[in-house]
Design a protein around this motif. Structure first.
Motif, PDB file in Angstrom:
ATOM      1  N   LEU A 164     -14.349   7.338   1.450  1.00 50.23           N
ATOM      2  CA  LEU A 164     -13.411   8.516   1.257  1.00 50.23           C
ATOM      3  C   LEU A 164     -11.907   8.152   1.720  1.00 50.23           C
ATOM      4  O   LEU A 164     -11.927   7.955   2.764  1.00 50.23           O
ATOM      5  CB  LEU A 164     -14.054   9.626   1.904  1.00 50.23           C
ATOM      6  CG  LEU A 164     -13.056  11.090   1.818  1.00 50.23           C
ATOM      7  CD1 LEU A 164     -12.887  11.397   0.387  1.00 50.23           C
ATOM      8  CD2 LEU A 164     -13.577  12.117   2.562  1.00 50.23           C
ATOM      9  N   ILE A 165     -11.116   8.134   0.900  1.00 45.70           N
ATOM     10  CA  ILE A 165      -9.864   7.511   1.120  1.00 45.70           C
ATOM     11  C   ILE A 165      -8.708   8.047   0.178  1.00 45.70           C
ATOM     12  O   ILE A 165      -8.988   8.698  -0.912  1.00 45.70           O
ATOM     13  CB  ILE A 165      -9.749   6.012   1.178  1.00 45.70           C
ATOM     14  CG1 ILE A 165      -8.605   5.326   1.907  1.00 45.70           C
ATOM     15  CG2 ILE A 165     -10.009   5.490  -0.203  1.00 45.70           C
ATOM     16  CD1 ILE A 165      -8.716   3.887   2.240  1.00 45.70           C
ATOM     17  N   ASP A 166      -7.519   7.900   0.962  1.00 48.79           N
ATOM     18  CA  ASP A 166      -6.241   8.341  -0.003  1.00 48.79           C
ATOM     19  C   ASP A 166      -6.105   7.215  -1.400  1.00 48.79           C
ATOM     20  O   ASP A 166      -6.353   6.106  -1.050  1.00 48.79           O
ATOM     21  CB  ASP A 166      -5.061   8.073   0.537  1.00 48.79           C
ATOM     22  CG  ASP A 166      -4.721   9.223   1.521  1.00 48.79           C
ATOM     23  OD1 ASP A 166      -5.409  10.313   1.384  1.00 48.79           O
ATOM     24  OD2 ASP A 166      -3.925   9.467   2.382  1.00 48.79           O
ATOM     25  N   LYS A 167      -6.318   7.826  -2.494  1.00 50.01           N
ATOM     26  CA  LYS A 167      -6.114   7.103  -3.786  1.00 50.01           C
ATOM     27  C   LYS A 167      -4.757   5.902  -3.724  1.00 50.01           C
ATOM     28  O   LYS A 167      -5.055   4.663  -4.379  1.00 50.01           O
ATOM     29  CB  LYS A 167      -5.815   8.015  -4.753  1.00 50.01           C
ATOM     30  CG  LYS A 167      -6.295   7.257  -6.257  1.00 50.01           C
ATOM     31  CD  LYS A 167      -6.105   8.144  -7.526  1.00 50.01           C
ATOM     32  CE  LYS A 167      -6.446   7.547  -8.777  1.00 50.01           C
ATOM     33  NZ  LYS A 167      -6.387   8.285  -9.932  1.00 50.01           N
ATOM     34  N   LEU A 168      -4.090   6.432  -3.181  1.00 48.11           N
ATOM     35  CA  LEU A 168      -2.810   5.356  -3.098  1.00 48.11           C
ATOM     36  C   LEU A 168      -3.196   4.007  -2.617  1.00 48.11           C
ATOM     37  O   LEU A 168      -2.659   3.079  -2.695  1.00 48.11           O
ATOM     38  CB  LEU A 168      -1.552   5.954  -2.414  1.00 48.11           C
ATOM     39  CG  LEU A 168      -1.638   6.382  -0.814  1.00 48.11           C
ATOM     40  CD1 LEU A 168      -0.885   5.007  -0.312  1.00 48.11           C
ATOM     41  CD2 LEU A 168      -0.689   7.397  -0.862  1.00 48.11           C
ATOM     42  N   ILE A 169      -4.045   4.120  -1.509  1.00 47.10           N
ATOM     43  CA  ILE A 169      -4.378   2.838  -0.770  1.00 47.10           C
ATOM     44  C   ILE A 169      -5.222   1.724  -1.734  1.00 47.10           C
ATOM     45  O   ILE A 169      -5.209   0.617  -1.540  1.00 47.10           O
ATOM     46  CB  ILE A 169      -5.145   3.191   0.472  1.00 47.10           C
ATOM     47  CG1 ILE A 169      -4.063   3.978   1.428  1.00 47.10           C
ATOM     48  CG2 ILE A 169      -5.757   2.016   1.276  1.00 47.10           C
ATOM     49  CD1 ILE A 169      -4.767   4.620   2.647  1.00 47.10           C
ATOM     50  N   VAL A 170      -6.057   2.465  -2.457  1.00 50.44           N
ATOM     51  CA  VAL A 170      -6.989   1.700  -3.373  1.00 50.44           C
ATOM     52  C   VAL A 170      -6.941   1.629  -4.726  1.00 50.44           C
ATOM     53  O   VAL A 170      -7.596   1.207  -5.631  1.00 50.44           O
ATOM     54  CB  VAL A 170      -8.359   2.214  -2.974  1.00 50.44           C
ATOM     55  CG1 VAL A 170      -9.056   2.071  -1.454  1.00 50.44           C
ATOM     56  CG2 VAL A 170      -8.291   3.598  -3.408  1.00 50.44           C
ATOM     57  N   SER A 171      -5.484   2.149  -5.022  1.00 54.62           N
ATOM     58  CA  SER A 171      -5.425   2.131  -6.497  1.00 54.62           C
ATOM     59  C   SER A 171      -5.275   0.592  -7.450  1.00 54.62           C
ATOM     60  O   SER A 171      -5.736   0.383  -8.555  1.00 54.62           O
ATOM     61  CB  SER A 171      -3.749   2.526  -6.740  1.00 54.62           C
ATOM     62  OG  SER A 171      -2.901   1.931  -6.318  1.00 54.62           O
ATOM     63  N   LYS A 172      -4.773  -0.174  -6.499  1.00 57.82           N
ATOM     64  CA  LYS A 172      -4.841  -1.769  -7.126  1.00 57.82           C
ATOM     65  C   LYS A 172      -6.333  -2.060  -7.310  1.00 57.82           C
ATOM     66  O   LYS A 172      -6.874  -2.818  -8.235  1.00 57.82           O
ATOM     67  CB  LYS A 172      -4.298  -2.601  -5.908  1.00 57.82           C
ATOM     68  CG  LYS A 172      -4.287  -4.095  -6.462  1.00 57.82           C
ATOM     69  CD  LYS A 172      -3.470  -4.980  -5.603  1.00 57.82           C
ATOM     70  CE  LYS A 172      -4.417  -5.112  -4.219  1.00 57.82           C
ATOM     71  NZ  LYS A 172      -3.805  -6.167  -3.262  1.00 57.82           N
ATOM     72  N   PRO A 190      -1.954   0.995   6.336  1.00 55.17           N
ATOM     73  CA  PRO A 190      -2.726   1.221   4.900  1.00 55.17           C
ATOM     74  C   PRO A 190      -1.819   1.079   3.740  1.00 55.17           C
ATOM     75  O   PRO A 190      -2.237   1.057   2.569  1.00 55.17           O
ATOM     76  CB  PRO A 190      -3.342   2.378   5.058  1.00 55.17           C
ATOM     77  CG  PRO A 190      -3.785   2.620   6.513  1.00 55.17           C
ATOM     78  CD  PRO A 190      -2.316   1.876   7.109  1.00 55.17           C
ATOM     79  N   ALA A 191      -0.541   1.212   4.071  1.00 53.54           N
ATOM     80  CA  ALA A 191       0.510   1.328   2.981  1.00 53.54           C
ATOM     81  C   ALA A 191       1.078  -0.035   2.884  1.00 53.54           C
ATOM     82  O   ALA A 191       1.830  -0.348   1.581  1.00 53.54           O
ATOM     83  CB  ALA A 191       1.684   2.263   3.304  1.00 53.54           C
ATOM     84  N   VAL A 192       0.635  -1.172   3.514  1.00 53.91           N
ATOM     85  CA  VAL A 192       1.205  -2.405   3.443  1.00 53.91           C
ATOM     86  C   VAL A 192       0.909  -3.085   1.789  1.00 53.91           C
ATOM     87  O   VAL A 192       1.826  -3.521   1.052  1.00 53.91           O
ATOM     88  CB  VAL A 192       0.682  -3.516   4.376  1.00 53.91           C
ATOM     89  CG1 VAL A 192       1.115  -4.729   3.876  1.00 53.91           C
ATOM     90  CG2 VAL A 192       1.247  -2.871   5.822  1.00 53.91           C
ATOM     91  N   ALA A 193      -0.306  -2.757   1.194  1.00 56.29           N
ATOM     92  CA  ALA A 193      -0.394  -3.321   0.098  1.00 56.29           C
ATOM     93  C   ALA A 193       0.169  -2.686  -0.825  1.00 56.29           C
ATOM     94  O   ALA A 193       0.545  -3.791  -1.849  1.00 56.29           O
ATOM     95  CB  ALA A 193      -2.116  -3.117  -0.121  1.00 56.29           C
ATOM     96  N   ARG A 194       0.653  -1.748  -0.972  1.00 52.09           N
ATOM     97  CA  ARG A 194       1.387  -1.000  -1.946  1.00 52.09           C
ATOM     98  C   ARG A 194       2.930  -1.336  -1.832  1.00 52.09           C
ATOM     99  O   ARG A 194       3.829  -1.187  -2.683  1.00 52.09           O
ATOM    100  CB  ARG A 194       1.119   0.605  -2.081  1.00 52.09           C
ATOM    101  CG  ARG A 194      -0.218   1.008  -2.587  1.00 52.09           C
ATOM    102  CD  ARG A 194      -0.360   0.789  -3.937  1.00 52.09           C
ATOM    103  NE  ARG A 194       0.711   0.979  -4.993  1.00 52.09           N
ATOM    104  CZ  ARG A 194       0.491   2.138  -5.494  1.00 52.09           C
ATOM    105  NH1 ARG A 194      -0.425   3.034  -5.157  1.00 52.09           N
ATOM    106  NH2 ARG A 194       1.395   2.481  -6.466  1.00 52.09           N
TER     107      ARG A 194
END
Length: 297
Positions: free
Chosen positions: A238-246, A101-105
Motif C-alpha cells: 500500500l503506497i502512494d501511486k507517484l512512487i510506483v508509477s514507473k 521515495p521521490a528520488v526515482a521520479r
C-alpha cells in the motif's frame, strides 16, 4: 556611512565634465545631482570640487576620492548587469532536497531540466527529515506531507493517490485478492513510521470504510526498500501511486483490488523560502516540476 550611489554620481559628474551633462546621461534632474554631491562632501567633511561657471576642478582630496569612486561606479554597473542577467537567464546552481521515495521520479525530471537549460547544475540532498531551507541555502524542497504554516512558500504539485499493488510473480504464487477481507490471508509490506508499522489498512467501498488487519514479514521506514521488495515478489504493498508509477507502467507491479477506493495520500508540494525577488532559475524549475514531475500520476 557613505552612500555608494553618491560616489558613483560623483564619478559620473567628473566623467561628463559638468553636473548638467551628468544629469542628461543619468536621466534625472540637475538639482538632484547637486544635492547628492553636496551630501557626499558633507559626509566626507571635505570639498571635492572647486566650482566655477566654466568648469569643475578637483581638489586634492577630490582626486583621491575619484580614483576609488570610479571603481565603485564600475562595481555598481557590474552588479546591475549581473542582476539583470540573473533574472533574464536560467543559469546557476539549484540546491534541491527531497525525501527518498521521490528520488526515482525527481531525478529524471532534473536531468531533462538540465538538457533544456544547460547552464543549470543541481545539488540534490536526499533527506526524509525536514531540512531548514534557509540555513541549508536550499532553493526548492519537495515535500510529501500536509504542511504547517510557516514563512515558506508552498506550491502544490498534486494530491497523491494511494494504490495497492504487487508483482505478477507474487500474485501467480499467492493468488489475487478479490475482496478486501482477502488481504488478511496475504503477505503485506508495511511502512514503519516513528517505530510503528501501520498494520490496519482502510479500504472504501461505496463510501463505506472497511478496516483490515494485515500481517507482514517485511517492514521498513524506506519507501524504495518496500517497492524493491514488492517487485521481488515479497507481498502486497500500500503506497502512494507517484512512487510506483514507473513500475506500474513497466508491468513490474500491477494494481490489486482496484474496485475499491483508498484514502488519499499526502499532497506533494514544492516549497521554497519566501523572498522579495525569486530567482528566475527557481521560478522556472518549480513551473517545470508542475508540468513534468507528476503528470499522469
Amino acid at each position: 556611512m557613505l552612500n555608494p550611489q553618491h560616489l558613483a554620481v560623483f564619478a559620473t559628474i567628473i566623467r561628463a565634465g559638468s553636473i548638467s551633462k551628468a544629469a542628461i546621461q543619468l536621466g534625472c534632474g540637475k538639482s538632484l545631482l547637486s544635492r547628492q554631491l553636496a551630501k557626499l562632501e558633507e559626509d566626507l567633511g571635505a570639498r571635492l570640487i572647486q566650482r566655477s561657471t566654466r568648469k569643475l576642478t578637483l581638489t586634492e582630496i577630490g582626486e583621491q576620492v575619484l580614483h576609488e569612486a570610479q571603481r565603485i561606479d564600475v562595481a555598481l554597473a557590474n552588479i546591475e548587469q549581473m542582476a539583470g542577467q540573473h533574472q533574464q537567464e536560467v543559469k546557476g546552481r539549484l540546491r534541491v532536497t527531497c525525501p527518498m521515495p521521490a528520488v526515482a521520479r525527481l531525478v529524471p525530471v532534473m536531468t531533462e531540466f538540465c538538457q533544456r537549460y544547460p547552464q543549470i547544475d543541481f545539488a540534490l540532498q536526499v533527506e526524509d527529515r525536514l531540512v531548514d531551507l534557509i540555513a541549508g541555502q536550499i532553493d526548492v524542497a519537495i515535500r510529501v506531507a500536509h504542511l504547517d504554516d510557516s514563512n515558506l512558500i508552498a506550491r502544490k504539485l498534486v494530491d497523491s493517490q494511494r494504490i495497492l499493488c504487487a508483482s505478477p510473480a507474487y500474485l501467480a504464487k499467492a493468488g489475487k485478492p478479490v475482496v478486501a477481507e482477502d488481504l488478511a490471508q496475504h503477505a503485506c509490506l508495511l511502512y514503519i513510521n516513528a517505530g510503528r508499522a501501520n498494520d490496519e489498512w482502510t479500504l472504501l467501498q461505496d463510501g463505506e470504510p472497511k478496516k483490515i488487519r494485515v500481517t507482514s514479514h517485511f517492514q521498513s521506514n524506506n519507501g524504495i526498500a518496500l517497492v524493491t521488495a514488492a517487485c521481488s515478489g515479497a507481498g502486497i504493498l500500500l503506497i502512494d501511486k507517484l512512487i510506483v508509477s514507473k513500475h506500474l507502467k513497466s508491468g513490474e507491479l500491477v494494481a490489486v483490488l482496484d474496485n475499491y477506493q483508498l484514502p488519499s495520500g499526502s499532497p506533494v508540494y514544492a516549497v521554497y523560502p519566501a523572498r522579495d525577488w525569486l530567482a528566475l532559475k527557481t521560478a522556472t524549475f518549480v513551473a517545470f516540476l508542475q508540468e513534468r514531475l507528476f503528470t499522469g500520476v
